[in-house]
Scaffold this motif. Structure first.
Motif, PDB file in Angstrom:
ATOM      1  N   ILE A   1     -12.180  -6.011   2.243  1.00 47.98           N
ATOM      2  CA  ILE A   1     -12.173  -5.948   0.893  1.00 47.98           C
ATOM      3  C   ILE A   1     -13.470  -5.374   0.337  1.00 47.98           C
TER       4      ILE A   1
ATOM      5  N   LEU B   1      -3.681  -1.761  -7.745  1.00 49.29           N
ATOM      6  CA  LEU B   1      -3.562  -2.283  -6.406  1.00 49.29           C
ATOM      7  C   LEU B   1      -4.521  -3.089  -6.161  1.00 49.29           C
ATOM      8  N   GLY B   2      -5.864  -2.815  -6.431  1.00 51.68           N
ATOM      9  CA  GLY B   2      -7.081  -3.777  -5.889  1.00 51.68           C
ATOM     10  C   GLY B   2      -6.835  -4.924  -6.445  1.00 51.68           C
TER      11      GLY B   2
ATOM     12  N   ILE C   1       3.536  -9.722  -1.626  1.00 54.84           N
ATOM     13  CA  ILE C   1       2.789 -10.424  -2.613  1.00 54.84           C
ATOM     14  C   ILE C   1       3.029 -11.878  -2.992  1.00 54.84           C
TER      15      ILE C   1
ATOM     16  N   GLY D   1       0.858  -1.042  -0.145  1.00 55.87           N
ATOM     17  CA  GLY D   1       0.178  -0.018  -0.057  1.00 55.87           C
ATOM     18  C   GLY D   1       0.890   1.471  -0.062  1.00 55.87           C
TER      19      GLY D   1
ATOM     20  N   ASN E   1      -8.250  -2.420   4.397  1.00 53.86           N
ATOM     21  CA  ASN E   1      -8.049  -4.130   4.611  1.00 53.86           C
ATOM     22  C   ASN E   1      -8.974  -4.707   4.364  1.00 53.86           C
TER      23      ASN E   1
ATOM     24  N   MET F   1      -5.118 -13.714   3.136  1.00 51.82           N
ATOM     25  CA  MET F   1      -3.731 -14.113   2.500  1.00 51.82           C
ATOM     26  C   MET F   1      -3.030 -15.146   3.353  1.00 51.82           C
TER      27      MET F   1
ATOM     28  N   ARG G   1      -3.902  -7.276  -5.173  1.00 53.20           N
ATOM     29  CA  ARG G   1      -4.291  -7.824  -3.711  1.00 53.20           C
ATOM     30  C   ARG G   1      -5.196  -9.215  -4.086  1.00 53.20           C
ATOM     31  N   TYR G   2      -6.060  -9.144  -5.209  1.00 59.20           N
ATOM     32  CA  TYR G   2      -6.448 -10.608  -5.653  1.00 59.20           C
ATOM     33  C   TYR G   2      -5.631 -11.360  -6.179  1.00 59.20           C
TER      34      TYR G   2
ATOM     35  N   TRP H   1      -8.287  -8.390   3.874  1.00 59.78           N
ATOM     36  CA  TRP H   1      -7.090  -9.142   2.892  1.00 59.78           C
ATOM     37  C   TRP H   1      -6.029  -9.819   3.592  1.00 59.78           C
ATOM     38  N   SER H   2      -5.591  -9.135   4.842  1.00 61.14           N
ATOM     39  CA  SER H   2      -4.409  -9.864   5.760  1.00 61.14           C
ATOM     40  C   SER H   2      -4.808 -11.211   6.066  1.00 61.14           C
TER      41      SER H   2
END
Length: 494
Positions: A131, A263-264, A491, A72, A129, A203, A267-268, A199-200
Motif C-alpha cells: 500500500i 483503483l487506489g 472486490i 489490476g 500490492n 483483505m 482497494r480501500y 493489500w492481499s
C-alpha cells in the motif's frame, strides 16, 4: 517467460524507453520512431499480463510487493490499449506543434520521454500490492506528467502545472494518512511488518481490523485518491490542467491517470467493505460523493465554450458516475463501475485527441468561433460526434451500457431518490453537450480556417478509439466480461 520476468519487463521497458529517447539525437523522425516502438512494446507486455489473470488467477513477484490480479488487469488494460492509441496520435500532434513553432523538437523529445515515464508510474501503481508503494507510485504520476502539461511554457500553462502539483500533493497527503492509519491498524492484527503492508493480506484479515478506524481510513482515502481522480469538491485542479496541456497529455491524464487513482480508492473500498464496517457504509459515502461530483460538473458544463474545458468537466462528471456505480454496489453496480472505467477511458482519449484536430483546423478552442466542421473535416466531425454521443450516454455507445446498468441496479435495490438525481444530472449534461456539438459542427464558422481534414496518420488511432467505443457499446466482448466478473469477485471477496 515467467511472471517475475514479465513484471520486470513491464516496469523496465518504459523506463529504458524514456532514457533512450532522452539521450537520442534531437531528430524528430528518429524520436517518433523510438516512441512508437516503445509504446507498442509496453502495450504488448501489459496486454499479455492481462490475459494471464483474465480467469481470476493472481500472480505475485518481488516478495509479494508487486502483484497482478483481475482487478489490476482491468486498469492495466487501459494503459495497454488507450495508452498505445494516444501515443500513436501524439506523433502527428507533436509534428504539428513543431511546424507551427509552438514548441521545439527538443520539447517534443521531452514530451515523448516523459510519456513513457508516465506509463511507468501508472503501471507501477496498478501492480503495487504494497500500500505504501501504491501511494508512492500515484504521487509519482504527478511529477512525471506535470512537465507534459506545462510543455508550452506559457503563463496559463505554467500556472496550471503548479496548480496540479500543489492541489494533488495536498490531496494525496490525506491518502498518506489513510496509508499510515491502515498500517497501524493492520499491524495490531497481523503482527508482521512486511505482510501487513500488503493489500492481499489486509483483505484476508479485513474483518479483524478495528471498524471505527477503518471508517476514518476510508474518508481519508476518498479525499486523497478522490483529489487525484477529480471527485468534487477537490476537483479544482482538473479543468485548468486538462485544458492547458497538449491534447495527447490531456487524453492520457483523463483516459488513464484518473482511473489509476480510482483503483487506489477501490482497494480501500474493498478492505473497508469486507470488514465489520460492511459495504453499506462505503456505498453511502460513494453515492454522496458521486452525485455531488456529477451535479457540480453538469452545472459548469452548461456555460463552457472552450472545447477542452468542456471535456475536462466531463472527466469530473464521469469520475462521479464511477463513484455512483461504487455507491450502488452489488455485483452489477460494481461491474458497471469497472465497465465505465474502460468506456470513459477510450471515449475521453478520443474526445481530447479530436480537440487536437479541431485546434489544428480552426486555430482556436472556442466553439463559438468554430462551425461547419462537418463540411470542412467530415472525418473529424464524425469522430467528434461519436465522442459526444458516448459521453452523454446515447444507446449504441460504450458509456450508455454502464450507465444503463447503474440505473437498472439502482431501481432493483430501491435507491429511488439517488437514481432520480443521477438521471437529472445526466439530462443536464446531455442538453449542454449537444448544444455545443451542433454549434461547432453545423453552425457558421466565425474564424479563419487554417486547414481542412487532417492527415490519415493522425486520424487512424482515433478511428481505432471510435471503433472500440462502438464495439463495447453494441457487443458483449467475452474476454472483457470474464475479466470484469473476476475483478468484481475480488472486490466483494466472493
Amino acid at each position: 517467460m515467467d511472471m517475475q520476468q514479465l513484471f520486470t519487463l513491464l516496469l523496465a521497458v518504459p523506463v529504458l524507453a524514456s532514457l533512450i529517447i532522452w539521450f537520442a539525437p534531437t531528430q524528430f523522425k528518429l524520436l517518433s520512431t523510438l516512441h512508437v516502438i516503445a509504446s507498442m512494446a509496453s502495450s504488448a507486455l501489459a496486454l499479455s499480463a492481462v490475459m494471464k489473470v483474465m480467469n481470476g488467477k493472481i500472480f505475485f513477484a518481488f516478495h509479494d510487493m508487486l502483484f497482478i490480479d483481475a482487478l489490476g488487469g482491468v486498469f492495466l488494460s487501459l494503459i495497454g490499449v488507450t495508452g498505445l492509441l494516444v501515443n500513436l496520435y501524439s506523433v502527428k500532434y507533436m509534428q504539428w506543434e513543431v511546424e507551427k513553432g509552438e514548441i521545439t523538437t527538443k520539447d517534443a523529445k521531452l514530451f515523448f520521454a516523459l510519456s513513457h515515464l508516465f506509463v511507468f508510474t501508472m503501471t507501477f501503481s496498478v501492480l503495487a500490492n504494497n500500500i505504501v508503494l501504491m501511494w508512492v507510485a500515484i504521487e509519482a504520476t504527478t511529477l512525471s506528467s506535470v512537465f507534459m502539461v506545462a510543455l508550452h511554457k506559457g503563463k496559463k500553462s505554467t500556472e496550471s502545472g503548479w496548480k496540479y502539483i500543489v492541489i494533488c500533493s495536498i490531496g494525496l497527503a490525506f491518502a498518506l494518512y489513510a496509508t499510515v492509519l491502515l498500517y497501524s491498524a493492520g499491524f495490531a492484527v497481523i503482527k508482521d511488518s512486511h505482510s501487513m503492508m500488503l493489500w492481499s493480506t489486509l483483505m484476508a484479515h479485513a474483518k479483524e481490523i478495528n471498524p471505527d478506524i477503518l471508517k476514518l481510513i476510508f474518508v481519508f482515502a476518498l479525499i486523497g485518491f478522490g483529489t487525484k481522480a477529480g471527485l468534487a469538491p477537490t476537483h479544482t485542479w482538473l479543468p485548468d490542467v486538462h485544458s492547458e496541456g497538449p491534447a495527447p497529455a490531456s487524453a492520457m491524464l483523463s483516459g488513464i491517470l484518473l482511473k489509476c487513482a480510482i483503483l487506489g480508492l477501490i482497494r480501500y473500498y474493498a478492505i473497508v467493505g469486507n470488514s465489520m464496517v460492511g459495504f453499506e457504509y462505503v456505498q453511502t459515502v460513494m453515492l454522496v460523493s458521486g452525485l455531488l461530483t456529477i451535479f457540480i460538473a453538469a452545472l459548469f458544463l452548461m456555460r463552457q465554450h472552450d472545447v477542452k474545458r468542456m471535456f475536462a468537466y466531463h472527466s469530473i462528471a464521469h469520475m462521479g458516475v464511477i463513484a455512483f456505480g461504487l455507491g450502488v454496489g452489488g455485483f452489477f453496480g460494481l461491474f458497471a463501475a469497472l465497465f465505465h472505467a474502460l468506456a470513459h477511458s477510450v471515449t475521453k482519449a478520443l474526445a481530447f485527441c479530436v480537440t487536437g484536430n479541431m485546434v489544428q483546423i480552426y486555430g482556436t478552442r472556442d466553439m463559438t468561433k468554430m462551425g461547419g466542421l462537418i463540411k470542412i473535416a467530415p472525418i473529424t466531425a464524425i469522430l467528434f460526434g461519436i465522442s459526444i454521443c458516448s459521453l452523454v450516454g446515447v444507446p449504441g455507445f460504450a458509456i450508455f451500457v454502464s450507465e444503463f446498468w447503474m440505473v437498472q441496479e439502482s431501481f432493483n435495490t430501491a435507491l429511488y431518490i439517488p437514481v432520480i438525481l443521477f438521471i437529472i444530472g445526466l439530462i443536464i449534461i446531455f442538453i449542454a453537450d449537444f448544444s455545443h456539438f451542433f454549434l461547432a459542427t453545423f453552425g457558421e464558422s466565425q474564424s479563419k480556417i487554417l486547414s481542412r481534414e487532417v492527415a490519415w496518420s493522425a486520424n487512424l488511432p482515433l478511428i481505432g478509439l471510435a471503433a472500440l467505443i462502438i464495439i463495447f457499446g453494441v457487443f458483449s466482448v467475452e474476454g472483457w466480461v470474464t475479466l470484469l466478473n473476476s475483478a468484481v469477485k475480488i472486490i466483494v471477496a466472493a
